[in-house]
Scaffold this motif. Sequence first.
Motif, PDB file in Angstrom:
ATOM      1  N   MET A 121       0.843  -1.198   0.000  1.00  0.00           N
ATOM      2  CA  MET A 121       0.000   0.000   0.000  1.00  0.00           C
ATOM      3  C   MET A 121       0.876   1.245   0.000  1.00  0.00           C
ATOM      4  O   MET A 121       1.812   1.353   0.799  1.00  0.00           O
ATOM      5  N   SER A 122       0.592   2.173  -0.914  1.00  0.00           N
ATOM      6  CA  SER A 122       1.324   3.435  -0.977  1.00  0.00           C
ATOM      7  C   SER A 122       0.551   4.509  -0.223  1.00  0.00           C
ATOM      8  O   SER A 122      -0.671   4.619  -0.361  1.00  0.00           O
ATOM      9  N   THR A 123       1.271   5.316   0.556  1.00  0.00           N
ATOM     10  CA  THR A 123       0.637   6.352   1.358  1.00  0.00           C
ATOM     11  C   THR A 123       1.482   7.614   1.368  1.00  0.00           C
ATOM     12  O   THR A 123       2.668   7.570   1.713  1.00  0.00           O
ATOM     13  N   LEU A 124       0.872   8.720   0.969  1.00  0.00           N
ATOM     14  CA  LEU A 124       1.482  10.045   1.116  1.00  0.00           C
ATOM     15  C   LEU A 124       0.879  10.673   2.362  1.00  0.00           C
ATOM     16  O   LEU A 124      -0.331  10.856   2.450  1.00  0.00           O
ATOM     17  N   GLU A 125       1.734  10.999   3.323  1.00  0.00           N
ATOM     18  CA  GLU A 125       1.248  11.539   4.590  1.00  0.00           C
ATOM     19  C   GLU A 125       1.875  12.915   4.840  1.00  0.00           C
ATOM     20  O   GLU A 125       3.096  13.058   4.869  1.00  0.00           O
ATOM     21  N   ILE A 126       1.012  13.898   5.007  1.00  0.00           N
ATOM     22  CA  ILE A 126       1.430  15.276   5.273  1.00  0.00           C
ATOM     23  C   ILE A 126       0.963  15.636   6.675  1.00  0.00           C
ATOM     24  O   ILE A 126      -0.226  15.510   6.990  1.00  0.00           O
ATOM     25  N   ARG A 127       1.908  16.091   7.511  1.00  0.00           N
ATOM     26  CA  ARG A 127       1.586  16.380   8.892  1.00  0.00           C
ATOM     27  C   ARG A 127       2.075  17.769   9.286  1.00  0.00           C
ATOM     28  O   ARG A 127       3.251  18.071   9.199  1.00  0.00           O
ATOM     29  N   ASP A 128       1.114  18.612   9.718  1.00  0.00           N
ATOM     30  CA  ASP A 128       1.394  19.947  10.263  1.00  0.00           C
ATOM     31  C   ASP A 128       2.383  20.715   9.388  1.00  0.00           C
ATOM     32  O   ASP A 128       3.355  21.304   9.880  1.00  0.00           O
ATOM     33  N   LEU A 129       2.147  20.723   8.078  1.00  0.00           N
ATOM     34  CA  LEU A 129       3.089  21.315   7.137  1.00  0.00           C
ATOM     35  C   LEU A 129       2.942  22.839   7.099  1.00  0.00           C
ATOM     36  O   LEU A 129       1.865  23.372   6.836  1.00  0.00           O
ATOM     37  N   HIS A 130       4.063  23.514   7.349  1.00  0.00           N
ATOM     38  CA  HIS A 130       4.142  24.968   7.251  1.00  0.00           C
ATOM     39  C   HIS A 130       5.151  25.300   6.156  1.00  0.00           C
ATOM     40  O   HIS A 130       6.268  24.783   6.162  1.00  0.00           O
ATOM     41  N   VAL A 131       4.757  26.159   5.228  1.00  0.00           N
ATOM     42  CA  VAL A 131       5.629  26.525   4.101  1.00  0.00           C
ATOM     43  C   VAL A 131       5.605  28.035   3.924  1.00  0.00           C
ATOM     44  O   VAL A 131       4.532  28.655   3.948  1.00  0.00           O
ATOM     45  N   SER A 132       6.791  28.601   3.718  1.00  0.00           N
ATOM     46  CA  SER A 132       6.919  30.031   3.474  1.00  0.00           C
ATOM     47  C   SER A 132       7.596  30.262   2.133  1.00  0.00           C
ATOM     48  O   SER A 132       8.318  29.396   1.627  1.00  0.00           O
ATOM     49  N   VAL A 133       7.368  31.432   1.569  1.00  0.00           N
ATOM     50  CA  VAL A 133       7.984  31.804   0.305  1.00  0.00           C
ATOM     51  C   VAL A 133       8.762  33.088   0.529  1.00  0.00           C
ATOM     52  O   VAL A 133       8.353  33.958   1.307  1.00  0.00           O
ATOM     53  N   ALA A 134       9.919  33.213  -0.138  1.00  0.00           N
ATOM     54  CA  ALA A 134      10.757  34.404   0.008  1.00  0.00           C
ATOM     55  C   ALA A 134      10.131  35.569  -0.731  1.00  0.00           C
ATOM     56  O   ALA A 134       9.818  35.478  -1.916  1.00  0.00           O
ATOM     57  N   GLU A 135       9.925  36.660  -0.033  1.00  0.00           N
ATOM     58  CA  GLU A 135       9.443  37.886  -0.667  1.00  0.00           C
ATOM     59  C   GLU A 135      10.567  38.481  -1.506  1.00  0.00           C
ATOM     60  O   GLU A 135      11.742  38.337  -1.187  1.00  0.00           O
ATOM     61  N   ALA A 136      10.213  39.155  -2.583  1.00  0.00           N
ATOM     62  CA  ALA A 136      11.214  39.896  -3.344  1.00  0.00           C
ATOM     63  C   ALA A 136      11.817  40.967  -2.447  1.00  0.00           C
ATOM     64  O   ALA A 136      11.093  41.694  -1.754  1.00  0.00           O
ATOM     65  N   GLN A 137      13.132  41.049  -2.450  1.00  0.00           N
ATOM     66  CA  GLN A 137      13.798  41.969  -1.546  1.00  0.00           C
ATOM     67  C   GLN A 137      13.477  43.414  -1.914  1.00  0.00           C
ATOM     68  O   GLN A 137      13.528  43.822  -3.066  1.00  0.00           O
ATOM     69  N   SER A 138      13.116  44.179  -0.906  1.00  0.00           N
ATOM     70  CA  SER A 138      12.824  45.596  -1.095  1.00  0.00           C
ATOM     71  C   SER A 138      13.137  46.319   0.199  1.00  0.00           C
ATOM     72  O   SER A 138      13.467  45.708   1.212  1.00  0.00           O
ATOM     73  N   SER A 170       6.022  17.609   8.294  1.00  0.00           N
ATOM     74  CA  SER A 170       6.655  16.506   7.582  1.00  0.00           C
ATOM     75  C   SER A 170       5.813  16.070   6.392  1.00  0.00           C
ATOM     76  O   SER A 170       4.595  16.260   6.367  1.00  0.00           O
ATOM     77  N   VAL A 171       6.503  15.484   5.415  1.00  0.00           N
ATOM     78  CA  VAL A 171       5.859  14.832   4.268  1.00  0.00           C
ATOM     79  C   VAL A 171       6.567  13.503   4.074  1.00  0.00           C
ATOM     80  O   VAL A 171       7.784  13.462   3.888  1.00  0.00           O
ATOM     81  N   THR A 172       5.822  12.412   4.131  1.00  0.00           N
ATOM     82  CA  THR A 172       6.415  11.094   3.930  1.00  0.00           C
ATOM     83  C   THR A 172       5.661  10.329   2.864  1.00  0.00           C
ATOM     84  O   THR A 172       4.456  10.514   2.675  1.00  0.00           O
ATOM     85  N   LEU A 173       6.383   9.482   2.152  1.00  0.00           N
ATOM     86  CA  LEU A 173       5.798   8.569   1.169  1.00  0.00           C
ATOM     87  C   LEU A 173       6.219   7.166   1.562  1.00  0.00           C
ATOM     88  O   LEU A 173       7.421   6.855   1.569  1.00  0.00           O
ATOM     89  N   ASP A 174       5.258   6.375   1.928  1.00  0.00           N
ATOM     90  CA  ASP A 174       5.530   5.013   2.414  1.00  0.00           C
ATOM     91  C   ASP A 174       6.553   5.020   3.552  1.00  0.00           C
ATOM     92  O   ASP A 174       7.450   4.179   3.626  1.00  0.00           O
ATOM     93  N   GLY A 175       6.430   6.020   4.425  1.00  0.00           N
ATOM     94  CA  GLY A 175       7.291   6.114   5.587  1.00  0.00           C
ATOM     95  C   GLY A 175       8.628   6.777   5.354  1.00  0.00           C
ATOM     96  O   GLY A 175       9.366   7.047   6.297  1.00  0.00           O
ATOM     97  N   GLU A 176       8.963   7.071   4.089  1.00  0.00           N
ATOM     98  CA  GLU A 176      10.240   7.706   3.768  1.00  0.00           C
ATOM     99  C   GLU A 176      10.084   9.222   3.774  1.00  0.00           C
ATOM    100  O   GLU A 176       9.067   9.759   3.310  1.00  0.00           O
ATOM    101  N   ASP A 177      11.085   9.930   4.280  1.00  0.00           N
ATOM    102  CA  ASP A 177      11.052  11.377   4.413  1.00  0.00           C
ATOM    103  C   ASP A 177      11.202  12.036   3.049  1.00  0.00           C
ATOM    104  O   ASP A 177      12.302  12.112   2.494  1.00  0.00           O
ATOM    105  N   VAL A 178      10.112  12.545   2.511  1.00  0.00           N
ATOM    106  CA  VAL A 178      10.136  13.182   1.197  1.00  0.00           C
ATOM    107  C   VAL A 178      10.951  14.470   1.231  1.00  0.00           C
ATOM    108  O   VAL A 178      11.673  14.794   0.286  1.00  0.00           O
ATOM    109  N   LEU A 179      10.867  15.208   2.321  1.00  0.00           N
ATOM    110  CA  LEU A 179      11.531  16.504   2.401  1.00  0.00           C
ATOM    111  C   LEU A 179      13.049  16.386   2.381  1.00  0.00           C
ATOM    112  O   LEU A 179      13.746  17.362   2.071  1.00  0.00           O
TER     113      LEU A 179
END
Length: 269
Positions: free
Chosen positions: A1-18, A71-80
């Motif tokens: 069985m394949s499983t993609l598991e996303i847990r408490d994921l926080h993501v930020s993007v860099a603003e253009a410097q100004s 975290s993001v895992t696919l079949d228990g492996e750390d995707v990140l």
Amino acid sequence: MSTLEIRDLHVSVAEAQSSSTGGTLREILRGVNLTVRDGETHAIMGPNGSGKSTLAYAIAGHPKYHVTAGSVTLDGEDVLAMSVDARARAGLFLAMQYPVEVPGVSVSNFLRTAVTATRGEAPKLREFMKEMRGAMSDLAIDPKFAERSLNEGFSGGEKKRHEILQMELLDPKIAVLDETDSGLDVDALKIVAEGINRFRAQPDHGVLLITHYTRILRYVQPDFVHVFVGGRIVEEGGPELAQVLEDDGYERFTAAAPVVGGTAAGGTA
């Protein structure tokens, strides 16, 4: 069985410097929890600027998006912890909202190279050409496109069908489809939906389908629908939830949560 598991994921993007931002990070995803198993189709629906495409690109490993927690895992492996190509070999696939043009690289060469990388060995040319032409026929793609530069001069519908062609040939465990229905006329939408349905009908396949509208869900029925607002999932349900959103819109959700805005590479956040 394949499983993609996303847990408490926080993501930020860099603003253009100004002078005002100084190149700081702006948080887009604010604690996403989601599990996609093989045999399941999950639809993520939400307004523009809610962070849907950011989720797709963070899963795929786009360097613009910085995972700050979770975290993001696919079949228990750390995707990140994986490089982008390692994620593809592990069984992840991203169909982009706006597929890029690659002048000078033919569709057939691109596909055979990608298939070789994910399968670990080059398929025999004759067998690969037969496989590719069969998949192209299923998607109503003119065989002449095999020798054209990837996506160069393609219409929106042609680009989206080629994304599904890649998915079928690469045969991932989990396919993340970022607004694959955008810009498609009715005929192209049905062809793309048929390709998705062929893929998900096979064993060990899961689908995460990001969309604004219910029209593709008339042809690709999800098992679960998630409402995405303000960088997180705010409500979940079955396929009937999509119709509620079609009838009532997102207003009651957006009133309670801020829209994060921003633009993902190749598409809206």
